[in-house]
Design an enzyme around this catalytic site. Structure first.
Site, PDB file in Angstrom:
ATOM      1  N   LYS A 183       0.841  -1.190   0.084  1.00  0.00           N
ATOM      2  CA  LYS A 183      -0.023   0.067  -0.077  1.00  0.00           C
ATOM      3  C   LYS A 183       0.881   1.142   0.246  1.00  0.00           C
ATOM      4  O   LYS A 183       1.809   1.392   0.877  1.00  0.00           O
ATOM      5  CB  LYS A 183      -0.804  -0.191   1.143  1.00  0.00           C
ATOM      6  CG  LYS A 183      -1.957  -0.924   1.218  1.00  0.00           C
ATOM      7  CD  LYS A 183      -3.083  -0.911   2.349  1.00  0.00           C
ATOM      8  CE  LYS A 183      -4.098  -1.716   2.073  1.00  0.00           C
ATOM      9  NZ  LYS A 183      -3.866  -3.232   1.473  1.00  0.00           N
ATOM     10  N   ASP A 232      -1.419  -2.090  -4.169  1.00  0.00           N
ATOM     11  CA  ASP A 232      -3.158  -2.172  -3.642  1.00  0.00           C
ATOM     12  C   ASP A 232      -3.533  -0.734  -3.922  1.00  0.00           C
ATOM     13  O   ASP A 232      -2.715   0.155  -4.209  1.00  0.00           O
ATOM     14  CB  ASP A 232      -3.139  -2.378  -2.265  1.00  0.00           C
ATOM     15  CG  ASP A 232      -2.916  -3.939  -1.824  1.00  0.00           C
ATOM     16  OD1 ASP A 232      -2.551  -4.839  -2.933  1.00  0.00           O
ATOM     17  OD2 ASP A 232      -2.515  -4.012  -0.687  1.00  0.00           O
ATOM     18  N   ARG A 252      -5.171  -6.280 -11.170  1.00  0.00           N
ATOM     19  CA  ARG A 252      -6.107  -7.022 -10.257  1.00  0.00           C
ATOM     20  C   ARG A 252      -7.458  -6.274 -10.136  1.00  0.00           C
ATOM     21  O   ARG A 252      -7.326  -5.208  -9.799  1.00  0.00           O
ATOM     22  CB  ARG A 252      -5.510  -7.153  -8.934  1.00  0.00           C
ATOM     23  CG  ARG A 252      -6.493  -7.804  -7.848  1.00  0.00           C
ATOM     24  CD  ARG A 252      -5.729  -7.396  -6.345  1.00  0.00           C
ATOM     25  NE  ARG A 252      -4.593  -8.166  -6.326  1.00  0.00           N
ATOM     26  CZ  ARG A 252      -3.603  -7.692  -5.331  1.00  0.00           C
ATOM     27  NH1 ARG A 252      -3.888  -6.606  -4.500  1.00  0.00           N
ATOM     28  NH2 ARG A 252      -2.663  -8.375  -5.004  1.00  0.00           N
ATOM     29  N   GLY A 302     -13.857  -3.516  -4.358  1.00  0.00           N
ATOM     30  CA  GLY A 302     -13.446  -2.460  -3.535  1.00  0.00           C
ATOM     31  C   GLY A 302     -13.816  -2.598  -2.216  1.00  0.00           C
ATOM     32  O   GLY A 302     -14.841  -3.060  -2.137  1.00  0.00           O
ATOM     33  N   ALA A 303     -13.126  -2.274  -1.156  1.00  0.00           N
ATOM     34  CA  ALA A 303     -13.174  -2.435   0.007  1.00  0.00           C
ATOM     35  C   ALA A 303     -13.749  -1.233   1.149  1.00  0.00           C
ATOM     36  O   ALA A 303     -13.627  -1.386   2.188  1.00  0.00           O
ATOM     37  CB  ALA A 303     -12.027  -3.107   0.611  1.00  0.00           C
ATOM     38  N   THR A 333     -11.675 -12.194  -6.602  1.00  0.00           N
ATOM     39  CA  THR A 333     -13.240 -12.129  -6.082  1.00  0.00           C
ATOM     40  C   THR A 333     -13.315 -13.533  -5.558  1.00  0.00           C
ATOM     41  O   THR A 333     -12.775 -14.453  -5.941  1.00  0.00           O
ATOM     42  CB  THR A 333     -14.209 -12.040  -7.159  1.00  0.00           C
ATOM     43  OG1 THR A 333     -15.428 -11.706  -6.507  1.00  0.00           O
ATOM     44  CG2 THR A 333     -14.175 -12.799  -8.108  1.00  0.00           C
ATOM     45  N   ARG A 357     -12.158  -4.654   8.065  1.00  0.00           N
ATOM     46  CA  ARG A 357     -12.689  -4.430   6.559  1.00  0.00           C
ATOM     47  C   ARG A 357     -13.101  -5.866   6.133  1.00  0.00           C
ATOM     48  O   ARG A 357     -14.341  -6.174   5.581  1.00  0.00           O
ATOM     49  CB  ARG A 357     -11.706  -4.173   5.463  1.00  0.00           C
ATOM     50  CG  ARG A 357     -11.412  -2.671   5.623  1.00  0.00           C
ATOM     51  CD  ARG A 357     -10.646  -2.125   4.206  1.00  0.00           C
ATOM     52  NE  ARG A 357      -9.372  -2.618   3.955  1.00  0.00           N
ATOM     53  CZ  ARG A 357      -8.329  -2.251   4.400  1.00  0.00           C
ATOM     54  NH1 ARG A 357      -8.329  -1.133   5.326  1.00  0.00           N
ATOM     55  NH2 ARG A 357      -7.061  -2.807   4.189  1.00  0.00           N
TER      56      ARG A 357
HETATM   57  P1  FDA Z   1     -18.656 -10.358  -2.011  1.00  0.00           P
HETATM   58  O1  FDA Z   1     -18.126  -9.301  -0.949  1.00  0.00           O
HETATM   59  O2  FDA Z   1     -20.038 -10.008  -2.863  1.00  0.00           O
HETATM   60  O3  FDA Z   1     -18.545 -11.812  -1.572  1.00  0.00           O
HETATM   61  C1  FDA Z   1     -18.736 -12.864  -2.261  1.00  0.00           C
HETATM   62  C2  FDA Z   1     -18.731 -14.160  -1.350  1.00  0.00           C
HETATM   63  O4  FDA Z   1     -17.587 -14.504  -0.912  1.00  0.00           O
HETATM   64  C3  FDA Z   1     -19.553 -13.802  -0.132  1.00  0.00           C
HETATM   65  O5  FDA Z   1     -20.842 -14.079  -0.361  1.00  0.00           O
HETATM   66  C4  FDA Z   1     -18.680 -14.777   0.782  1.00  0.00           C
HETATM   67  O6  FDA Z   1     -19.137 -16.039   0.606  1.00  0.00           O
HETATM   68  C5  FDA Z   1     -17.247 -14.593   0.538  1.00  0.00           C
HETATM   69  N1  FDA Z   1     -16.520 -13.492   1.111  1.00  0.00           N
HETATM   70  C6  FDA Z   1     -16.289 -12.444   0.747  1.00  0.00           C
HETATM   71  N2  FDA Z   1     -15.697 -11.866   1.570  1.00  0.00           N
HETATM   72  C7  FDA Z   1     -15.701 -12.654   2.757  1.00  0.00           C
HETATM   73  C8  FDA Z   1     -14.838 -12.400   4.112  1.00  0.00           C
HETATM   74  N3  FDA Z   1     -14.179 -11.252   4.512  1.00  0.00           N
HETATM   75  N4  FDA Z   1     -15.105 -13.541   4.809  1.00  0.00           N
HETATM   76  C9  FDA Z   1     -15.841 -14.539   4.454  1.00  0.00           C
HETATM   77  N5  FDA Z   1     -16.582 -14.579   3.473  1.00  0.00           N
HETATM   78  C10 FDA Z   1     -16.352 -14.009   2.419  1.00  0.00           C
HETATM   79  N6  FDA Z   1     -10.076  -4.090  -2.130  1.00  0.00           N
HETATM   80  C11 FDA Z   1      -9.737  -2.735  -2.201  1.00  0.00           C
HETATM   81  O7  FDA Z   1     -10.294  -1.742  -2.188  1.00  0.00           O
HETATM   82  N7  FDA Z   1      -8.206  -2.542  -2.661  1.00  0.00           N
HETATM   83  C12 FDA Z   1      -7.330  -3.705  -2.692  1.00  0.00           C
HETATM   84  O8  FDA Z   1      -6.280  -3.359  -3.177  1.00  0.00           O
HETATM   85  C13 FDA Z   1      -7.955  -4.881  -2.587  1.00  0.00           C
HETATM   86  N8  FDA Z   1      -7.144  -5.802  -2.928  1.00  0.00           N
HETATM   87  C14 FDA Z   1      -7.833  -7.200  -2.846  1.00  0.00           C
HETATM   88  C15 FDA Z   1      -6.932  -8.302  -3.161  1.00  0.00           C
HETATM   89  C16 FDA Z   1      -7.271  -9.833  -3.454  1.00  0.00           C
HETATM   90  C17 FDA Z   1      -6.644 -10.787  -3.719  1.00  0.00           C
HETATM   91  C18 FDA Z   1      -8.755  -9.795  -3.044  1.00  0.00           C
HETATM   92  C19 FDA Z   1      -9.505 -11.302  -3.249  1.00  0.00           C
HETATM   93  C20 FDA Z   1      -9.739  -8.835  -2.620  1.00  0.00           C
HETATM   94  C21 FDA Z   1      -9.061  -7.512  -2.486  1.00  0.00           C
HETATM   95  N9  FDA Z   1      -9.912  -6.634  -2.110  1.00  0.00           N
HETATM   96  C22 FDA Z   1      -9.136  -5.226  -2.372  1.00  0.00           C
HETATM   97  C23 FDA Z   1     -11.091  -6.618  -1.449  1.00  0.00           C
HETATM   98  C24 FDA Z   1     -12.194  -6.527  -2.189  1.00  0.00           C
HETATM   99  O9  FDA Z   1     -12.440  -5.053  -3.058  1.00  0.00           O
HETATM  100  C25 FDA Z   1     -13.396  -6.950  -1.837  1.00  0.00           C
HETATM  101  O10 FDA Z   1     -13.717  -6.261  -0.773  1.00  0.00           O
HETATM  102  C26 FDA Z   1     -13.621  -8.354  -1.220  1.00  0.00           C
HETATM  103  O11 FDA Z   1     -12.878  -9.393  -2.025  1.00  0.00           O
HETATM  104  C27 FDA Z   1     -15.024  -8.928  -1.195  1.00  0.00           C
HETATM  105  O12 FDA Z   1     -15.606  -8.946  -2.449  1.00  0.00           O
HETATM  106  P2  FDA Z   1     -15.862 -10.259  -3.363  1.00  0.00           P
HETATM  107  O13 FDA Z   1     -15.576 -10.204  -4.618  1.00  0.00           O
HETATM  108  O14 FDA Z   1     -15.193 -11.645  -2.749  1.00  0.00           O
HETATM  109  O15 FDA Z   1     -17.457 -10.359  -3.191  1.00  0.00           O
END
Ligand code: FDA
Length: 305
Positions: A96, A133, A183, A187-188, A225, A287
Site C-alpha cells: 500500500k 494495492d 487485479r 472495492g473495500a 473475487t 474490513r
Molecule cells: P462479495 O463481497 O460479494 O463476496 C462474495 C462471497 O465471498 C460472499 O458471499 C462470501 O461467501 C465470500 N466472502 C467475501 N468476503 C468474505 C470475508 N471477508 N469473509 C468470509 N467470506 C467472504 N479491495 C480494495 O479496495 N483494494 C485492494 O487493493 C484490494 N485487494 C484485494 C486483493 C485480493 C486478492 C482480493 C481477493 C480482494 C482485494 N480487495 C481489495 C477486497 C475486495 O475489494 C472485496 O472487498 C473483497 O474481495 C470482497 O468482495 P468479493 O468480490 O469477494 O465479493
C-alpha cells in the site's frame, strides 16, 4: 450500513485499543492473517503448496517517515527471505503506497515512489514482482501515476482497480495494454455515491463490464473475487477471448473460501492467495468483518465471552 460502520470503526483509535487488547479475538484474526513475522508468512506460504501467493506486510496510512522506511526494510527482508527459501517463483508482494508515506504533507508522492522503487528493485533481484494495492478513491490518481512511473523501469509491476468506482471502466481501458498486470476487485472502502456504485447488483454489473475490457485487452487480468458467479463469468469471458489458463489468474484472500481456492487450482487454473502478515492487522481485519455478517456475529460472540 453495517459495512460502513465497520469501516468507520477501522479508523477509530478507541475501537482499535479495545479490539487489539482482547485476547479472544486472536483466533479470529489468525483466520485472515498469517502471523506477526515474515517467518509466519513463509510457513503459511509453504503450506499453500500448489497455489501462488502475494505477501502483504500489514500497515497503512503513515505520516511518519521513519515508519515508512521501516516498511521498506520489512519488504526487502520479505523478498530476500522468499528468494532464500526458493519461494520467489510462486510468491510476489503486495503493498500500500500509504504505508510508504504517500500521504506525507511534503513530497509524499515522491517519497512513496522512491520507496516503492526500492522494493521493486529487491523484487527484481530475486525474480518476482510487486502489485500496488488500491486504497480510498482520493488516492487513485496518485497511485495510478506512481504505478505508471514504476512500470517504466519494472514493467511487471501490477496494480488494483476497484469495480465499484464509476471511473474504473475507463481506467481498465487505459491499463489493458500489453504487459500490464491488473487485479480487478469490487472495492473495500466506504465510498460516496458521487464516485462509486453502492448497490451490490450495480457493483457486480460494473465488475463484469470491467472484466470484459480486461479479458479482451492485451494485459494479464488478475480476477480478485470470492464471488462464485463472477468466477464463472470470468472463465467464460477468458474462453471467449481465447485466453488459456496461463493468460490470467484468480486471486482470493487468505482464510476466505480456502476449499474453493484449492478446487480452482486443481482444475488447472492459476490461483493466487493474498497473504497478510505483521502486527498492524486491525484495519485489514475490520474490513474483512464488514464483508460478511457471519464474520461479525462470530467476532461479537467472542468479544461478549
Ligand atoms: P462479495 O463481497 O460479494 O463476496 C462474495 C462471497 O465471498 C460472499 O458471499 C462470501 O461467501 C465470500 N466472502 C467475501 N468476503 C468474505 C470475508 N471477508 N469473509 C468470509 N467470506 C467472504 N479491495 C480494495 O479496495 N483494494 C485492494 O487493493 C484490494 N485487494 C484485494 C486483493 C485480493 C486478492 C482480493 C481477493 C480482494 C482485494 N480487495 C481489495 C477486497 C475486495 O475489494 C472485496 O472487498 C473483497 O474481495 C470482497 O468482495 P468479493 O468480490 O469477494 O465479493
Amino acid at each position: 450500513m453495517l459495512r460502513s460502520a465497520l469501516i468507520a470503526a477501522s479508523r477509530s483509535a478507541t475501537c482499535r485499543t479495545l479490539v487489539e487488547g482482547t485476547p479472544v479475538v486472536r483466533p479470529i484474526v489468525d483466520r485472515f492473517v498469517a502471523g506477526p513475522e515474515i517467518d509466519d508468512a513463509v510457513r503459511v506460504a509453504k503450506d499453500l503448496d500448489g497455489l501462488l501467493v502475494s505477501l502483504d506486510h500489514l500497515g497503512e496510512a503513515t505520516l511518519d517517515r521513519a515508519h515508512a522506511e521501516h516498511t521498506v526494510e520489512a519488504y526487502r527482508l520479505a523478498l530476500r527471505t522468499l528468494g532464500e527459501q526458493g519461494l520467489a517463483g510462486r510468491a510476489e508482494v503486495s503493498l500500500k503506497l500509504s504505508s510508504l508515506g504517500q500521504a506525507l504533507p511534503v513530497d509524499g508522492e515522491k517519497i512513496a515512489l522512491d520507496a516503492a522503487r526500492r522494493i521493486c528493485e529487491a523484487a527484481t533481484a530475486v525474480g518476482t514482482t510487486v502489485t500496488v494495492d488500491m486504497e480510498d478513491h482520493t488516492t487513485v490518481d496518485a497511485t495510478l501515476s506512481t504505478v505508471r512511473s514504476l512500470r517504466a523501469d519494472f514493467p511487471g509491476t501490477g496494480t488494483v482497480l476497484q469495480a465499484y468506482l464509476k471511473r474504473t471502466e475507463a481506467d481498465c481501458g487505459d491499463f489493458a495494454g500489453p504487459g500490464s498486470r491488473i487485479r480487478l476487485c469490487k472495492g473495500a472502502y466506504d465510498e460516496p455515491a458521487s464516485v462509486a456504485y453502492r448497490d451490490k447488483t450495480e457493483v457486480d454489473a460494473a465488475y463484469v463490464r470491467c472484466l470484459k475490457i480486461l479479458m479482451r485487452g492485451k494485459g494479464y487480468p488478475m480476477v480478485a473475487t470470492h464471488d462464485p458467479r463472477l468466477i464463472e463469468i470470468a472463465r467464460m469471458l477468458a474462453g471467449q477471448a481465447d485466453r488459456t489458463a496461463g493468460d490470467y489468474e484468480f486471486q482470493m484472500l487468505y482464510g476466505v473460501r480456502p476449499d474453493e481456492q484449492r478446487a480452482l487450482a486443481e482444475r488447472g487454473l492459476r490461483m493466487r492467495v493474498y497473504l497478510p502478515y505483521g502486527t498492524e492487522w486491525y484495519p485489514y481485519f475490520m474490513r474483512r468483518l464488514g464483508e460478511r455478517p457471519a464474520n461479525l456475529a462470530f467476532f461479537l460472540r467472542a468479544l461478549a465471552r
